[in-house]
Design a protein around this motif. Structure first.
Motif, PDB file in Angstrom:
ATOM      1  N   GLY A   1     -32.912  -9.396 -97.233  1.00 52.06           N
ATOM      2  CA  GLY A   1     -31.461  -9.528 -97.440  1.00 52.06           C
ATOM      3  C   GLY A   1     -31.018 -10.927 -97.045  1.00 52.06           C
ATOM      4  O   GLY A   1     -31.100 -11.310 -95.878  1.00 52.06           O
TER       5      GLY A   1
ATOM      6  N   THR B   1     -25.598 -12.751 -93.171  1.00 53.41           N
ATOM      7  CA  THR B   1     -26.290 -12.431 -91.911  1.00 53.41           C
ATOM      8  C   THR B   1     -27.770 -12.801 -91.979  1.00 53.41           C
ATOM      9  O   THR B   1     -28.282 -13.510 -91.102  1.00 53.41           O
ATOM     10  CB  THR B   1     -26.156 -10.915 -91.594  1.00 53.41           C
ATOM     11  OG1 THR B   1     -24.778 -10.557 -91.679  1.00 53.41           O
ATOM     12  CG2 THR B   1     -26.678 -10.592 -90.225  1.00 53.41           C
TER      13      THR B   1
ATOM     14  N   ASP C   1     -34.506 -11.556-101.171  1.00 54.51           N
ATOM     15  CA  ASP C   1     -33.315 -10.847-101.657  1.00 54.51           C
ATOM     16  C   ASP C   1     -33.542 -10.474-103.111  1.00 54.51           C
ATOM     17  O   ASP C   1     -34.232 -11.186-103.848  1.00 54.51           O
ATOM     18  CB  ASP C   1     -32.061 -11.717-101.535  1.00 54.51           C
ATOM     19  CG  ASP C   1     -30.789 -10.867-101.508  1.00 54.51           C
ATOM     20  OD1 ASP C   1     -30.164 -10.789-100.437  1.00 54.51           O
ATOM     21  OD2 ASP C   1     -30.439 -10.261-102.555  1.00 54.51           O
ATOM     22  N   ARG C   2     -32.941  -9.350-103.501  1.00 54.37           N
ATOM     23  CA  ARG C   2     -33.105  -8.948-104.903  1.00 54.37           C
ATOM     24  C   ARG C   2     -32.221  -9.794-105.821  1.00 54.37           C
ATOM     25  O   ARG C   2     -32.417  -9.813-107.027  1.00 54.37           O
ATOM     26  CB  ARG C   2     -32.820  -7.472-105.074  1.00 54.37           C
ATOM     27  CG  ARG C   2     -31.445  -7.057-104.636  1.00 54.37           C
ATOM     28  CD  ARG C   2     -31.264  -5.578-104.734  1.00 54.37           C
ATOM     29  NE  ARG C   2     -29.978  -5.207-104.182  1.00 54.37           N
ATOM     30  CZ  ARG C   2     -29.646  -3.980-103.843  1.00 54.37           C
ATOM     31  NH1 ARG C   2     -30.507  -3.010-103.991  1.00 54.37           N
ATOM     32  NH2 ARG C   2     -28.463  -3.715-103.369  1.00 54.37           N
ATOM     33  N   LEU C   3     -31.242 -10.501-105.243  1.00 61.21           N
ATOM     34  CA  LEU C   3     -30.346 -11.324-106.070  1.00 61.21           C
ATOM     35  C   LEU C   3     -30.883 -12.749-106.193  1.00 61.21           C
ATOM     36  O   LEU C   3     -31.576 -13.249-105.302  1.00 61.21           O
ATOM     37  CB  LEU C   3     -28.947 -11.382-105.450  1.00 61.21           C
ATOM     38  CG  LEU C   3     -28.199 -10.063-105.282  1.00 61.21           C
ATOM     39  CD1 LEU C   3     -26.823 -10.313-104.680  1.00 61.21           C
ATOM     40  CD2 LEU C   3     -28.062  -9.333-106.615  1.00 61.21           C
TER      41      LEU C   3
ATOM     42  N   LEU D   1     -26.079 -14.736-105.315  1.00 63.25           N
ATOM     43  CA  LEU D   1     -25.759 -14.733-103.876  1.00 63.25           C
ATOM     44  C   LEU D   1     -24.523 -15.582-103.575  1.00 63.25           C
ATOM     45  O   LEU D   1     -23.758 -15.291-102.674  1.00 63.25           O
ATOM     46  CB  LEU D   1     -26.934 -15.277-103.070  1.00 63.25           C
ATOM     47  CG  LEU D   1     -28.070 -14.305-102.788  1.00 63.25           C
ATOM     48  CD1 LEU D   1     -29.265 -15.029-102.194  1.00 63.25           C
ATOM     49  CD2 LEU D   1     -27.613 -13.202-101.844  1.00 63.25           C
TER      50      LEU D   1
ATOM     51  N   ARG E   1     -19.650 -14.572-104.893  1.00 67.29           N
ATOM     52  CA  ARG E   1     -18.768 -13.487-104.449  1.00 67.29           C
ATOM     53  C   ARG E   1     -17.417 -14.093-104.174  1.00 67.29           C
ATOM     54  O   ARG E   1     -17.338 -15.108-103.494  1.00 67.29           O
ATOM     55  CB  ARG E   1     -19.279 -12.865-103.159  1.00 67.29           C
ATOM     56  CG  ARG E   1     -20.542 -12.058-103.314  1.00 67.29           C
ATOM     57  CD  ARG E   1     -20.927 -11.537-101.952  1.00 67.29           C
ATOM     58  NE  ARG E   1     -22.164 -10.785-102.001  1.00 67.29           N
ATOM     59  CZ  ARG E   1     -22.834 -10.420-100.910  1.00 67.29           C
ATOM     60  NH1 ARG E   1     -22.385 -10.750 -99.717  1.00 67.29           N
ATOM     61  NH2 ARG E   1     -23.941  -9.739-101.004  1.00 67.29           N
TER      62      ARG E   1
ATOM     63  N   ARG F   1     -14.805 -13.919-102.031  1.00 67.44           N
ATOM     64  CA  ARG F   1     -14.234 -13.414-100.775  1.00 67.44           C
ATOM     65  C   ARG F   1     -14.199 -14.528 -99.743  1.00 67.44           C
ATOM     66  O   ARG F   1     -14.913 -15.528 -99.869  1.00 67.44           O
ATOM     67  CB  ARG F   1     -14.992 -12.200-100.248  1.00 67.44           C
ATOM     68  CG  ARG F   1     -16.440 -12.401 -99.945  1.00 67.44           C
ATOM     69  CD  ARG F   1     -17.112 -11.114 -99.524  1.00 67.44           C
ATOM     70  NE  ARG F   1     -17.450 -10.246-100.627  1.00 67.44           N
ATOM     71  CZ  ARG F   1     -18.403  -9.319-100.591  1.00 67.44           C
ATOM     72  NH1 ARG F   1     -19.083  -9.121 -99.488  1.00 67.44           N
ATOM     73  NH2 ARG F   1     -18.673  -8.563-101.624  1.00 67.44           N
ATOM     74  N   ALA F   2     -13.336 -14.365 -98.797  1.00 66.72           N
ATOM     75  CA  ALA F   2     -13.200 -15.372 -97.747  1.00 66.72           C
ATOM     76  C   ALA F   2     -13.286 -14.664 -96.408  1.00 66.72           C
ATOM     77  O   ALA F   2     -12.823 -13.531 -96.272  1.00 66.72           O
ATOM     78  CB  ALA F   2     -11.863 -16.085 -97.877  1.00 66.72           C
ATOM     79  N   TYR F   3     -13.910 -15.314 -95.447  1.00 68.08           N
ATOM     80  CA  TYR F   3     -14.121 -14.696 -94.135  1.00 68.08           C
ATOM     81  C   TYR F   3     -13.231 -15.352 -93.088  1.00 68.08           C
ATOM     82  O   TYR F   3     -13.080 -16.574 -93.088  1.00 68.08           O
ATOM     83  CB  TYR F   3     -15.581 -14.860 -93.707  1.00 68.08           C
ATOM     84  CG  TYR F   3     -16.570 -14.373 -94.727  1.00 68.08           C
ATOM     85  CD1 TYR F   3     -16.754 -13.006 -94.947  1.00 68.08           C
ATOM     86  CD2 TYR F   3     -17.327 -15.274 -95.495  1.00 68.08           C
ATOM     87  CE1 TYR F   3     -17.666 -12.553 -95.892  1.00 68.08           C
ATOM     88  CE2 TYR F   3     -18.238 -14.828 -96.432  1.00 68.08           C
ATOM     89  CZ  TYR F   3     -18.401 -13.468 -96.641  1.00 68.08           C
ATOM     90  OH  TYR F   3     -19.292 -13.018 -97.569  1.00 68.08           O
TER      91      TYR F   3
ATOM     92  N   ASP G   1     -30.260  -5.997 -95.122  1.00 63.57           N
ATOM     93  CA  ASP G   1     -30.040  -5.653 -96.528  1.00 63.57           C
ATOM     94  C   ASP G   1     -28.765  -4.838 -96.755  1.00 63.57           C
ATOM     95  O   ASP G   1     -28.686  -4.048 -97.695  1.00 63.57           O
ATOM     96  CB  ASP G   1     -31.278  -4.954 -97.126  1.00 63.57           C
ATOM     97  CG  ASP G   1     -31.789  -3.807 -96.256  1.00 63.57           C
ATOM     98  OD1 ASP G   1     -31.313  -3.675 -95.113  1.00 63.57           O
ATOM     99  OD2 ASP G   1     -32.655  -3.049 -96.703  1.00 63.57           O
TER     100      ASP G   1
ATOM    101  N   GLN H   1      -5.670 -15.468 -99.202  1.00 67.90           N
ATOM    102  CA  GLN H   1      -6.372 -14.240 -99.578  1.00 67.90           C
ATOM    103  C   GLN H   1      -5.670 -13.062 -98.913  1.00 67.90           C
ATOM    104  O   GLN H   1      -5.347 -13.133 -97.721  1.00 67.90           O
ATOM    105  CB  GLN H   1      -7.827 -14.288 -99.112  1.00 67.90           C
ATOM    106  CG  GLN H   1      -8.448 -12.908 -99.042  1.00 67.90           C
ATOM    107  CD  GLN H   1      -9.922 -12.857 -99.388  1.00 67.90           C
ATOM    108  OE1 GLN H   1     -10.406 -13.552-100.281  1.00 67.90           O
ATOM    109  NE2 GLN H   1     -10.643 -12.029 -98.684  1.00 67.90           N
TER     110      GLN H   1
ATOM    111  N   PHE I   1     -12.492  -1.700-102.774  1.00 68.05           N
ATOM    112  CA  PHE I   1     -13.728  -1.084-102.314  1.00 68.05           C
ATOM    113  C   PHE I   1     -13.467  -0.109-101.170  1.00 68.05           C
ATOM    114  O   PHE I   1     -12.492  -0.252-100.443  1.00 68.05           O
ATOM    115  CB  PHE I   1     -14.781  -2.135-101.948  1.00 68.05           C
ATOM    116  CG  PHE I   1     -14.368  -3.111-100.869  1.00 68.05           C
ATOM    117  CD1 PHE I   1     -14.716  -2.904 -99.552  1.00 68.05           C
ATOM    118  CD2 PHE I   1     -13.643  -4.261-101.190  1.00 68.05           C
ATOM    119  CE1 PHE I   1     -14.342  -3.798 -98.564  1.00 68.05           C
ATOM    120  CE2 PHE I   1     -13.275  -5.162-100.207  1.00 68.05           C
ATOM    121  CZ  PHE I   1     -13.622  -4.921 -98.880  1.00 68.05           C
TER     122      PHE I   1
ATOM    123  N   GLU J   1     -24.562  -5.671 -91.575  1.00 68.22           N
ATOM    124  CA  GLU J   1     -24.035  -4.407 -92.109  1.00 68.22           C
ATOM    125  C   GLU J   1     -25.121  -3.370 -92.383  1.00 68.22           C
ATOM    126  O   GLU J   1     -24.810  -2.229 -92.694  1.00 68.22           O
ATOM    127  CB  GLU J   1     -23.176  -4.690 -93.353  1.00 68.22           C
ATOM    128  CG  GLU J   1     -21.894  -5.416 -92.973  1.00 68.22           C
ATOM    129  CD  GLU J   1     -20.712  -5.104 -93.859  1.00 68.22           C
ATOM    130  OE1 GLU J   1     -20.912  -4.651 -95.004  1.00 68.22           O
ATOM    131  OE2 GLU J   1     -19.573  -5.341 -93.403  1.00 68.22           O
TER     132      GLU J   1
END
Ligand SMILES: Cc1cc2nc3c(=O)[nH]c(=O)nc-3n(C[C@H](O)[C@H](O)[C@H](O)COP(=O)(O)OP(=O)(O)OC[C@H]3O[C@@H](n4cnc5c(N)ncnc54)[C@H](O)[C@@H]3O)c2cc1C
Length: 402
Positions: free
Chosen positions: A23, A27, A46-48, A53, A56, A58-60, A167, A226, A271, A291
């Motif tokens: 993964g 992280t 990673d599978r991506l 990767l 996405r 999104r913002a953290y 993952d 956001q 989600f 996660e």
């Protein structure tokens, strides 16, 4: 930690241990980089593909515990230009009509020189830098775009390998190793969208507690923000599927007075939310991070920061293994034990916040008013809450690392 001569001999050999990290999300990638910097050899898969990767929207919200880790790993300066600092945090109980503010003075002294309560960082520049550094490292073998790994890492690992499950929430490794896992699906879901706003303070983050769920408005720079909008899941999905005009007018109706939406900047996504925790973070030589091990409600922006405190604690332990201060065989057990308090307290605190504020219960109203009154008027309560949010509850009784 005390150096035990019994482990000294194994200290030098420890760097010959290999980590297989499955993964390459924020992280897994950060952990792989930290381990490589300590001299361990890391296989990160990673599978991506790299492009997926990065891709996405999104913002953290980055807290001070994450700042310290990024500084230790030499990533902070490179990211600083990409981040938007916020110097105040406005907390509104929209049902009780009470507001409290946090600002830089409420931080612990060790954090104040950063002149920000937190930072908002977009996913793409973060992953770009992580992947770039990983590609340059001769201690990392990157295996991206692996639709199905040719061999099961749990089977392939040799006795000196540690396998790290990074993952994500549906972790295949966690399930295969049958690590006890507890999970509770919230009725609430979450809608995320990027917007242009007028009338909002550029250096302020907003947390609005509404009866249907909390809503965060996070500054992304200039007039871009956001929103992370929690509400019953089906309502989130309906809103995400509605026309941009409908969504904007729904948002306009609930944003603080004087703040208006101008434009939607991405496709909103909805989600489900859950509270989950692996009851132990290891089994044999398998370690769970991020996660794959836990998930909490996004209230207070704890999610990724909590994942990165796993990374930080694990790196402290691998450093101790490297120096011969602890035995390699006790790494997994010690890691699992040292994460317990932080994880349990953050999961509990976020859950209590949701139960306390996401309702119309008149019996709770006096307590909610009192809570906001105390936050507004008692500075040590503000300091304590902010420190728990930004440094982690486990540091409340400790001096902060420099
Ligand atoms: C839709 C959505 C939106 C979000 N929006 C926000 C937000 O706006 N702000 C915020 O702070 N947080 C947000 N979060 C939460 C945030 O994304 C997580 O806290 C963070 O991504 C956790 O990082 P991670 O590396 O532990 O897990 P992940 O980011 O989930 O990474 C796990 C990685 O493992 C890979 N993987 C999974 N299974 C396998 C396998 N079998 N083999 C190989 N690789 C595998 C996946 O491809 C993925 O790259 C959001 C989460 C979701 C689901």
């Amino acid at each position: 930690m005390t150096a035990d001569p019994q482990f000294r001999d194994s200290a030098v050999k420890a760097v010959h241990h290999q980590f297989r990290v499955v993964g390459a999300g924020p992280t897994g990638s950060l952990l792989a980089l930290g381990l490589a910097q300590q001299g361990f050899f890391v296989v990160l898969s990673d599978r991506l593909s790299a492009e997926l990767l990065l891709n996405r929207s999104r913002a953290y919200a980055i807290t001070h515990s994450s700042r310290r880790l990024l500084q230790d790993l030499g990533l902070w300066t490179a990211l600083l230009d990409q981040m938007e600092p916020f110097c105040s945090l406005r907390l509104d109980d929209c049902f009780a009509h009470r507001t409290a503010w946090f600002n830089v003075r409420d931080l612990r002294p060790g954090n104040r020189s950063s002149e920000a309560i937190g930072w908002i960082l977009d996913h793409r520049p973060l992953m770009n830098l992580l992947l770039e550094r990983l590609e340059c490292s001769d201690h990392v073998e990157l295996q991206l775009d692996q639709a199905s790994p040719a061999e099961d890492p749990l089977v392939k690992a040799c006795s000196r390998d540690w396998i790290v499950a990074a993952d994500g929430p549906r972790s295949m490794l966690r399930r295969r190793a049958e690590v006890p896992f507890w999970s509770h699906a919230y009725q609430q879901g979450c809608l995320t969208a990027k917007l242009r706003l007028t009338g909002a303070d550029q250096h302020c983050a907003y947390e609005l507690f509404r009866p249907e769920g909390p809503m965060a408005v996070l500054p992304l720079g200039q007039d871009r923000y956001q929103v992370v909008w929690s509400a019953p899941l089906q309502r989130c999905r309906d809103r995400a599927a509605s026309s941009p005009a409908e969504l904007l007018s729904a948002l306009d109706a609930i944003l603080p007075d004087g703040v208006n939406v101008v434009q939607l900047l991405d496709d909103p996504g909805a989600f489900p939310l859950e509270l989950s925790l692996a009851l132990r973070l290891h089994r044999g030589s398998l370690l769970l991070v991020g996660e794959a091990a836990h998930r909490c409600h996004p209230v207070g922006g704890q999610g990724l920061n909590l994942c990165w405190r796993d990374v930080s604690d694990l790196l402290n332990l691998t450093e101790a293994v490297r120096h011969g201060d602890i035995a390699p065989t006790s790494l997994a057990r010690r890691y699992s034990r040292c994460r317990r308090f932080d994880l349990a307290s953050v999961l509990l605190a976020t859950d209590l916040l949701i139960r306390f504020f996401s309702n119309h219960n008149p019996l709770l109203m006096p307590f909610r008013r009192l809570a906001l009154f105390m936050l507004k008027n008692v500075s040590w309560i503000r300091r304590l809450s902010l420190s728990a949010m930004t440094d982690g509850p486990g540091t409340l009784l400790k001096t902060l690392p420099k």
